[in-house]
Design a protein around this motif. Structure first.
Motif, PDB file in Angstrom:
ATOM      1  N   LEU A 163      18.319  -0.719 -25.256  1.00 19.81           N
ATOM      2  CA  LEU A 163      19.194  -1.704 -25.895  1.00 19.81           C
ATOM      3  C   LEU A 163      18.627  -3.116 -25.786  1.00 19.81           C
ATOM      4  N   LEU A 164      17.916  -3.384 -24.702  1.00 17.14           N
ATOM      5  CA  LEU A 164      17.385  -4.726 -24.464  1.00 17.14           C
ATOM      6  C   LEU A 164      16.268  -5.091 -25.440  1.00 17.14           C
ATOM      7  N   LYS A 165      15.717  -4.099 -26.115  1.00 19.04           N
ATOM      8  CA  LYS A 165      14.603  -4.342 -27.034  1.00 19.04           C
ATOM      9  C   LYS A 165      15.035  -4.366 -28.501  1.00 19.04           C
ATOM     10  N   LEU A 166      16.318  -4.142 -28.749  1.00 21.30           N
ATOM     11  CA  LEU A 166      16.803  -4.051 -30.122  1.00 21.30           C
ATOM     12  C   LEU A 166      17.318  -5.396 -30.623  1.00 21.30           C
ATOM     13  N   ASP A 167      16.961  -5.742 -31.860  1.00 22.11           N
ATOM     14  CA  ASP A 167      17.417  -6.994 -32.456  1.00 22.11           C
ATOM     15  C   ASP A 167      18.770  -6.858 -33.148  1.00 22.11           C
ATOM     16  N   ASN A 168      19.226  -5.627 -33.363  1.00 18.72           N
ATOM     17  CA  ASN A 168      20.480  -5.434 -34.093  1.00 18.72           C
ATOM     18  C   ASN A 168      21.649  -5.110 -33.168  1.00 18.72           C
ATOM     19  N   VAL A 169      21.557  -5.583 -31.929  1.00 21.81           N
ATOM     20  CA  VAL A 169      22.675  -5.452 -30.997  1.00 21.81           C
ATOM     21  C   VAL A 169      22.786  -6.742 -30.187  1.00 21.81           C
ATOM     22  N   THR A 170      24.020  -7.201 -29.999  1.00 21.24           N
ATOM     23  CA  THR A 170      24.294  -8.379 -29.172  1.00 21.24           C
ATOM     24  C   THR A 170      24.987  -7.908 -27.901  1.00 21.24           C
ATOM     25  N   LEU A 171      24.475  -8.342 -26.754  1.00 22.52           N
ATOM     26  CA  LEU A 171      24.944  -7.851 -25.463  1.00 22.52           C
ATOM     27  C   LEU A 171      25.596  -8.966 -24.653  1.00 22.52           C
ATOM     28  N   SER A 172      26.623  -8.607 -23.897  1.00 24.59           N
ATOM     29  CA  SER A 172      27.178  -9.513 -22.893  1.00 24.59           C
ATOM     30  C   SER A 172      27.526  -8.698 -21.650  1.00 24.59           C
ATOM     31  N   ASP A 173      27.791  -9.377 -20.558  1.00 24.40           N
ATOM     32  CA  ASP A 173      27.820  -8.730 -19.243  1.00 24.40           C
ATOM     33  C   ASP A 173      29.230  -8.407 -18.752  1.00 24.40           C
ATOM     34  N   HIS A 174      30.006  -7.723 -19.586  1.00 26.81           N
ATOM     35  CA  HIS A 174      31.373  -7.307 -19.249  1.00 26.81           C
ATOM     36  C   HIS A 174      32.229  -8.514 -18.853  1.00 26.81           C
ATOM     37  N   THR A 175      32.013  -9.615 -19.544  1.00 28.10           N
ATOM     38  CA  THR A 175      32.809 -10.821 -19.289  1.00 28.10           C
ATOM     39  C   THR A 175      33.428 -11.343 -20.582  1.00 28.10           C
ATOM     40  N   GLY A 176      33.619 -10.447 -21.552  1.00 26.03           N
ATOM     41  CA  GLY A 176      34.231 -10.861 -22.804  1.00 26.03           C
ATOM     42  C   GLY A 176      35.635 -11.414 -22.615  1.00 26.03           C
ATOM     43  N   TRP A 177      36.278 -11.015 -21.541  1.00 21.05           N
ATOM     44  CA  TRP A 177      37.648 -11.456 -21.255  1.00 21.05           C
ATOM     45  C   TRP A 177      37.688 -12.829 -20.596  1.00 21.05           C
ATOM     46  N   TYR A 178      36.541 -13.271 -20.052  1.00 26.75           N
ATOM     47  CA  TYR A 178      36.562 -14.359 -19.070  1.00 26.75           C
ATOM     48  C   TYR A 178      36.649 -15.760 -19.668  1.00 26.75           C
ATOM     49  N   SER A 179      37.530 -16.550 -19.073  1.00 26.60           N
ATOM     50  CA  SER A 179      37.540 -18.007 -19.139  1.00 26.60           C
ATOM     51  C   SER A 179      38.246 -18.444 -17.860  1.00 26.60           C
ATOM     52  N   GLU A 180      38.106 -19.677 -17.480  1.00 28.92           N
ATOM     53  CA  GLU A 180      38.798 -20.147 -16.281  1.00 28.92           C
ATOM     54  C   GLU A 180      40.311 -19.995 -16.435  1.00 28.92           C
ATOM     55  N   GLU A 181      40.791 -20.217 -17.664  1.00 30.16           N
ATOM     56  CA  GLU A 181      42.221 -20.099 -17.915  1.00 30.16           C
ATOM     57  C   GLU A 181      42.694 -18.650 -17.821  1.00 30.16           C
ATOM     58  N   SER A 182      41.889 -17.721 -18.360  1.00 31.87           N
ATOM     59  CA  SER A 182      42.294 -16.314 -18.304  1.00 31.87           C
ATOM     60  C   SER A 182      42.260 -15.788 -16.873  1.00 31.87           C
ATOM     61  N   LEU A 183      41.318 -16.280 -16.065  1.00 34.82           N
ATOM     62  CA  LEU A 183      41.250 -15.869 -14.664  1.00 34.82           C
ATOM     63  C   LEU A 183      42.484 -16.343 -13.900  1.00 34.82           C
ATOM     64  N   LYS A 184      42.893 -17.571 -14.158  1.00 34.52           N
ATOM     65  CA  LYS A 184      44.101 -18.107 -13.522  1.00 34.52           C
ATOM     66  C   LYS A 184      45.331 -17.314 -13.955  1.00 34.52           C
TER      67      LYS A 184
END
Length: 204
Positions: free
Chosen positions: A157-178
């Motif tokens: 997956l790390l070598k593919l240009d047709n996929v965008t990856l994030s580190d299981h933090t799609g939910w995260y913001s300081e406000e959402s954590l609070k």
């Protein structure tokens, strides 16, 4: 808009990338939602501004009228996969949902479709998705979750240009954590006082 890909290419000195990277408007496209719990409902509300021609929903555990009252159309999984331009997955990982999106299901998707998974990595057969992306059978994928986390350094997956990856933090913001911590405390307090939790997990 393939922003992540274009950012990488521009940093390498590329320009005029539109000539070999086709983009399509969301307006008039079809959105497919696999699962229709609280998160999917909020996602549906937030995407209403994009002007999708229709929203298809597959969730056998939700009453049809709940879906139709939200302006969406209940359907089966195969129809959703074959008709949707954008597919977003919102299901928990369990015996029923494990690898529910495999080679057979991926083969049903449109060539210009995009698959988004912010639920759990095990819902998709990751190797089948890698094969599909390598063959460019679909336009791309956006993944916030993976079968193994952190994602291994040797993952294709790390070598593919047709996929965008994030580190299981799609939910995260300081406000959402609070908010997360506050709601947990409110739930505990309600139960300790002899009442019911205000935010029960199974309240759909």
């Amino acid at each position: 808009r393939k922003i992540a890909f274009k950012d990488r290419m521009i940093r390498k000195g590329e320009w005029n990338l539109h000539s070999n990277q086709l983009n399509h408007r969301m307006k008039g496209a079809v959105l497919g939602l696999i699962g229709y719990g609280a998160i999917a409902k909020r996602f549906h509300e937030k995407t209403s501004a994009f002007g999708f021609s229709k929203v298809l929903v597959y969730d056998p555990f939700i009453k049809r009228e709940i879906i139709t009252n939200k302006g969406a159309s209940p359907t089966d999984l195969n129809i959703l996969l074959s008709e949707s331009d954008y597919i977003s997955i919102h299901v928990p990982l369990n015996d029923t949902s494990k690898k529910m999106i495999g080679e057979k299901q991926l083969n049903l998707m449109k060539k210009n479709s995009i698959l988004i998974n912010t639920s759990r990595g095990g819902v998709i057969d990751q190797q089948a998705l890698i094969d599909t992306l390598q063959k460019k059978q679909i336009a791309g994928a956006g993944l916030d979750v993976f079968e193994k986390e952190p994602i291994p350094n040797n993952s294709p997956l790390l070598k593919l240009d047709n996929v965008t990856l994030s580190d299981h933090t799609g939910w995260y913001s300081e406000e959402s954590l609070k908010e997360l911590k506050t709601k947990a405390a409110i739930n505990v307090l309600a139960v300790l006082k002899g009442g019911q939790p205000i935010y029960p997990v199974n309240n759909l």
